[in-house]
Design a protein around this motif. Structure first.
Motif, mmCIF file in Angstrom:
data_model
loop_
_atom_site.group_PDB
_atom_site.id
_atom_site.type_symbol
_atom_site.label_atom_id
_atom_site.label_comp_id
_atom_site.label_asym_id
_atom_site.label_seq_id
_atom_site.Cartn_x
_atom_site.Cartn_y
_atom_site.Cartn_z
ATOM 1 N N SER A 27 0.694 -1.018 -0.184
ATOM 2 C CA SER A 27 0.034 -0.099 -0.056
ATOM 3 C C SER A 27 0.907 1.217 0.106
ATOM 4 O O SER A 27 2.111 1.208 -0.023
ATOM 5 N N ALA A 28 0.289 2.326 0.039
ATOM 6 C CA ALA A 28 1.012 3.766 0.011
ATOM 7 C C ALA A 28 1.242 4.235 1.462
ATOM 8 O O ALA A 28 2.139 5.104 1.551
ATOM 9 N N ASP A 29 0.928 3.499 2.291
ATOM 10 C CA ASP A 29 1.273 4.097 3.739
ATOM 11 C C ASP A 29 2.654 4.436 4.299
ATOM 12 O O ASP A 29 2.901 5.231 5.384
ATOM 13 N N TYR A 30 3.624 3.701 3.720
ATOM 14 C CA TYR A 30 5.047 3.968 4.206
ATOM 15 C C TYR A 30 5.878 4.620 3.041
ATOM 16 O O TYR A 30 7.071 4.363 3.052
ATOM 17 N N ARG A 31 5.370 5.006 1.844
ATOM 18 C CA ARG A 31 6.079 5.340 0.611
ATOM 19 C C ARG A 31 6.597 6.941 0.988
ATOM 20 O O ARG A 31 7.645 7.226 0.143
ATOM 21 N N PRO A 75 12.388 1.472 4.396
ATOM 22 C CA PRO A 75 13.041 1.736 3.194
ATOM 23 C C PRO A 75 12.164 1.648 1.896
ATOM 24 O O PRO A 75 11.122 0.993 1.845
ATOM 25 N N TYR A 76 12.383 2.318 0.756
ATOM 26 C CA TYR A 76 11.389 2.279 -0.579
ATOM 27 C C TYR A 76 12.024 1.315 -1.271
ATOM 28 O O TYR A 76 13.229 1.500 -1.799
ATOM 29 N N GLY A 77 11.173 0.162 -1.679
ATOM 30 C CA GLY A 77 11.727 -0.993 -2.392
ATOM 31 C C GLY A 77 11.753 -0.847 -3.811
ATOM 32 O O GLY A 77 10.999 -1.758 -4.571
ATOM 33 N N LEU A 78 12.475 0.132 -4.320
ATOM 34 C CA LEU A 78 12.570 -0.043 -5.961
ATOM 35 C C LEU A 78 14.082 -0.381 -6.119
ATOM 36 O O LEU A 78 14.880 0.489 -6.338
ATOM 37 N N PRO A 79 14.204 -1.766 -6.110
ATOM 38 C CA PRO A 79 15.818 -2.092 -5.882
ATOM 39 C C PRO A 79 16.594 -1.585 -7.023
ATOM 40 O O PRO A 79 17.901 -1.328 -6.570
ATOM 41 N N GLU A 80 16.308 -1.422 -8.232
ATOM 42 C CA GLU A 80 17.160 -0.963 -9.235
ATOM 43 C C GLU A 80 17.739 0.446 -9.038
ATOM 44 O O GLU A 80 18.702 0.903 -9.329
ATOM 45 N N ILE A 81 17.045 1.224 -7.942
ATOM 46 C CA ILE A 81 17.357 2.527 -7.346
ATOM 47 C C ILE A 81 17.961 2.487 -6.257
ATOM 48 O O ILE A 81 19.021 3.256 -5.934
ATOM 49 N N SER A 82 17.252 1.766 -5.405
ATOM 50 C CA SER A 82 17.827 1.765 -3.714
ATOM 51 C C SER A 82 17.749 0.443 -3.261
ATOM 52 O O SER A 82 17.156 0.314 -2.460
ATOM 53 N N PHE A 88 11.276 -4.585 7.214
ATOM 54 C CA PHE A 88 10.103 -4.110 6.771
ATOM 55 C C PHE A 88 10.488 -3.070 5.407
ATOM 56 O O PHE A 88 11.415 -2.173 5.505
ATOM 57 N N VAL A 89 9.564 -3.258 4.534
ATOM 58 C CA VAL A 89 10.032 -2.563 2.977
ATOM 59 C C VAL A 89 8.884 -1.863 2.818
ATOM 60 O O VAL A 89 7.654 -2.719 2.366
ATOM 61 N N SER A 90 8.860 -0.913 2.127
ATOM 62 C CA SER A 90 7.696 -0.148 1.576
ATOM 63 C C SER A 90 7.569 -0.473 0.007
ATOM 64 O O SER A 90 8.771 0.139 -0.612
ATOM 65 N N ASN A 91 6.582 -1.163 -0.681
ATOM 66 C CA ASN A 91 6.662 -1.374 -1.999
ATOM 67 C C ASN A 91 6.380 -0.275 -2.753
ATOM 68 O O ASN A 91 5.265 0.278 -2.525
ATOM 69 N N PRO A 92 6.805 0.263 -3.804
ATOM 70 C CA PRO A 92 6.534 1.422 -4.679
ATOM 71 C C PRO A 92 5.148 1.342 -5.101
ATOM 72 O O PRO A 92 4.683 0.291 -5.375
#
Lengths: 328, 328, 328, 328
Positions: free
Chosen positions: C96-100, C121-128, C137-141
């Motif tokens: 969800s958007a709750d932790y982005r 952490p914002y989980g866009l692996p190619e960037i970060s 715990f990871v926030s999915n984009p």
């Protein structure tokens, strides 16, 4: 096991490559194409970029090196490959129409002379699995006859008239552009074609007969604005009325233990990309409506060919065919 | 002539407004909607922006002022309007199912009690035009029965079994969102529904009987990824085989002089937006495939209703219905 | 490893189940749904019939038993699960958007108070990717920010204006019917929405800033008649003109070694069902057009969530994500 | 007035015939086609069955008899017809690109030599109606430049950068099958093409300049799974920020009294079959998103050509163009 795909540039060829990526025993080592010789397979099949470095080749039939071969070339082309491959010990599944019918029926319906005919097992395993076992050559059924026959099979001995009204996605017409597949001619339309004269009718009749049916058999296909899938609505007029429970029991019994037949409401999206055939039935007494959904490129072509390969080679029948379908 | 459209917010209502824009004698002066009372018609029908300043109203049945009224409300709602309108001298075409069937059949199939039943002419003019002439009230046929009956009519007396396999666009489900009409559930799919139990079957049987047929009649509809149109594939098993020429002659004779029936290859795009029904036939001896294409919102609803109005009022039968269809 | 999917009835939940079927280390043991409690998962996800006997449950957050959990519930619902799960040692990816976003940005844009905020952490692996490693715990984009950011990232430091014009398939709207997703409102149309005010814009700006960009950033999404996929056309106005070769070299360098980014002509069908993001670029000097294609339900949701899980758990980053896409 | 359509077999030619059916002053008396000479027009345009008995002819340019001619042939073919027709007193609208641009620009962009160039009025009446009045020859704009220019025109003097992101239906590619228009390559996809190099860009720049703009102008078209229509999303970066009300007022003022421009939320279905261009705008200060919807075959081709004819001949500007669009 090294696998050659003869005619690997089309949709069925692409599907063979895609599906065999997940096969535990088989590896595609030869992918042929006359027009694309020398080009990477992924130029034609960009979804597979990153999965294969294979390059299209164009060997003579007698120069193909492999343990197993799939023929995904048009009818009349396939008949040139079978004997040369078998003679060199390469087992073969032919996806074309060249070996699906008795010679005279084939020659009449397709309007050509067969130059290398012999009898071959018809590879619709749920109907005639025994013939496939230990065979060195198998003829893979047409896409329409697969979905239609599986829809009607359990009722075949009880039917007086079987009318197959089929709706096929456009990938069934191949990847070659034509007026038939021109987007504005397809979108927003439902186009019946060869209303009474489609070549697959002969296969359908043959399979009903194999199942002990004496029913009159009719077939009308429609092109629909869908990429993949065939939905066949089989209108079955019975000799004697049957109730819903009786019919359902017949189907459950007939397909007991069949991995690829699921008795549930047929939806094209629920079988997409997979080798499943989803079937449901509804009886109104004298007529039963039996509907099947398949992916025309998988259970209707490449997937069933791999299923046949698995049976021929003694692998698990669903090897390489276990990836779940993708919905929506 | 002032025209009232009762239930003008839906697709059929919108089509009545659109088509009547080009009618030389009729003008829409009342457009009712409970939910949208007070809002401009063009908020709901933005394609008509610039054509009308009409505002939705919500009058009681007894307060509607007009010379002619179309009822485009759901079944059971329509029956509340007919008598109040007729009593005040307003002629009426009802697009709902409330007056299409004998009372007992209606009540059984729709599962409701009829509170104001009487017999009304069934307005499928190509089959029963005489009943419509001079009528003050006409019941407009269902969308499926229109396309199906027109496809089979000429062969009705010669048929043993008639199986209607229909494919309908999604506008037939109305403008109310539901799981059935959710885009991902429709796109890339072909969804049979009410395989043996659709309510329109009773109308189809009634019309075959009216045409002198004793055939067994079956019907299975499918929802297809198309906005507009119904293609009906009628599989007709004949009492006695008939050749192609004989069948074609029968159709030519039956539909001679009918403006809205065109005997040509049926394509949904060739009838879209129009009141045409395009029909072609192909015989294989014992079975004839007769296929019709209509726009479900026009010949299947609003257009046929206007055609009936024209007959009732003595206008040219195609008044307001001459705009050519739009392809692709 | 036992995996719980909280909110397993929707499209993203269904994709998590589908994709994890092929994961060598993870098994879905809990699938929750308030509305479908007690019903088999395959009633809602019929494509998975035969793959799982899982039944939807509805446990309290503190009663979920698993090693890992995915939150596929709406924003504001997710924030109630994170702490209870983490406290019991269950690692979590929140889709969800709750932790982005930073708390204040989140609260302003989503118009709600956050009841359990902390930095994730914002989980866009190619960037970060580094931030994801070893995280519990990871926030999915969001789906749009994933495709948009990957399209523009290599040019971020060189851009003056970045305009994302995105086209999304309808599955992005979820499986809940609405006027927006009503088939006739989608088919044959291209519908821009929230032309300047979509909530995902804040994430896009955040990621450009993270990449060292000071560009002005704009975003307009369009709903298109496609089931799956987002194509983002990034119009990038550069500080200084760059030639085609220079731009291509930048992209090759930036994405070197990234399994899920393929630099080839982006086609939705070539990534469908997979976690790939296909990207290509074309420079006209002062403007570069960079286009990305993703499957919104996979790289835009469930697939990226699994990619994050793999990184968090030390599995191969593509575990469970190697099944080839399916074209056409 | 007798009208000749040169090149009447394609989509634009078919639309000219369809639309002129409802024109009070013009009648199509000549419909030419090299390939279909001698065949009834309705073989190619089956939706028009019953409306015309016209047969395709193939006269030399100097043998065409009519009062007015439309050229619906490809560029380079049109230039052979203009002088021979004008010399014989036949007024002409050319739908091809041959006279839209200065000679040098045309020759560079289209890569051909012009064999009969002269300056012609550019027939986008809402922008330059005066030039069309009393002209004997008018060049009809391209489909993309029409929708794009109308979207941005009122802001042209205030813009620093104008980026047109256009989405076109497949009928824009003509009725000739190709890989680009092959159904499986279009359905379920969104395909950008000629990302920075489409030929229509020169027309767009020319029209912005005509409107007093010095903005940099960019254009990227996308092929979308739609039959008809172009939606253009114009991302306009302003010299100075402007608020929503100010921008709306500018558009209302600019298009006051224009019959074919409607300021409402643009939907392809709301303009389908008609000559309308629906436009709406949304400002976020420094960027304005202006979106237009047209039917590419009508306002983008045949309809605008008739609009030009009407202006040239002194008819009501909307003669033959008043039939309401058809939604859904």
């Amino acid at each position: 096991m090294d696998v050659a795909i003869v005619g690997a540039s089309g949709y069925a060829g692409g599907e063979l490559i895609r599906l065999l990526m997940t096969h535990p025993e088989a590896e595609v080592t030869v992918a042929t194409s006359r027009a694309l010789e020398g080009r990477p397979v992924t130029d034609q099949h960009p979804h597979l970029r990153g999965y294969t470095d294979c390059v299209f080749t164009n060997p003579a039939a007698g120069d193909i090196e492999a343990d197993f071969a799939f023929l995904a070339v048009p009818h009349t082309a396939a008949m040139n490959y079978v004997s040369p491959l078998l003679e060199r010990g390469i087992r073969v599944v032919d996806l074309s129409a060249d070996y699906r019918l008795p010679r005279d029926v084939y020659e009449r319906i397709y309007g050509v002379s067969h130059t290398d005919w012999f009898e071959a097992p018809y590879g619709l395993p749920e109907i005639s699995r025994e013939g496939v076992k230990n065979a060195r050559f198998v003829s893979n059924p047409g896409c329409f006859p697969t979905g239609a026959t599986l829809a009607a099979a359990p009722l075949a001995p009880h039917a007086a008239h079987v009318i197959y009204d089929s709706k096929t996605g456009v990938s069934g017409a191949g990847d070659n552009p034509s007026a038939t597949t021109h987007y504005p001619n397809v979108a927003d339309g439902i186009n019946p074609y060869k209303w009474t004269s489609h070549r697959h009718l002969a296969e359908m009749k043959q399979e009903l007969a194999r199942l002990g049916s004496t029913a009159a058999c009719y077939f009308t296909p429609h092109l629909v604005p869908v990429n993949r899938g065939i939905l066949t609505t089989a209108h079955i007029l019975l000799d004697e009325p049957m109730g819903q429970e009786e019919v359902e029991a017949l189907y459950r019994e007939f397909y007991r233990g069949e991995y690829f037949v699921r008795l549930q409401r047929p939806m094209l999206s629920a079988v997409r990309g997979s080798n499943f055939c989803d079937i449901a039935v509804e009886s109104e007494g004298s007529r039963v409506v039996a509907v099947s959904a398949i992916d025309n490129l998988v259970k209707g072509a490449a997937g069933q060919a791999i299923q046949n390969m698995n049976i021929m080679c003694g692998y698990a029948e669903n090897a390489g065919l276990t990836v779940p379908p993708c919905l929506p």
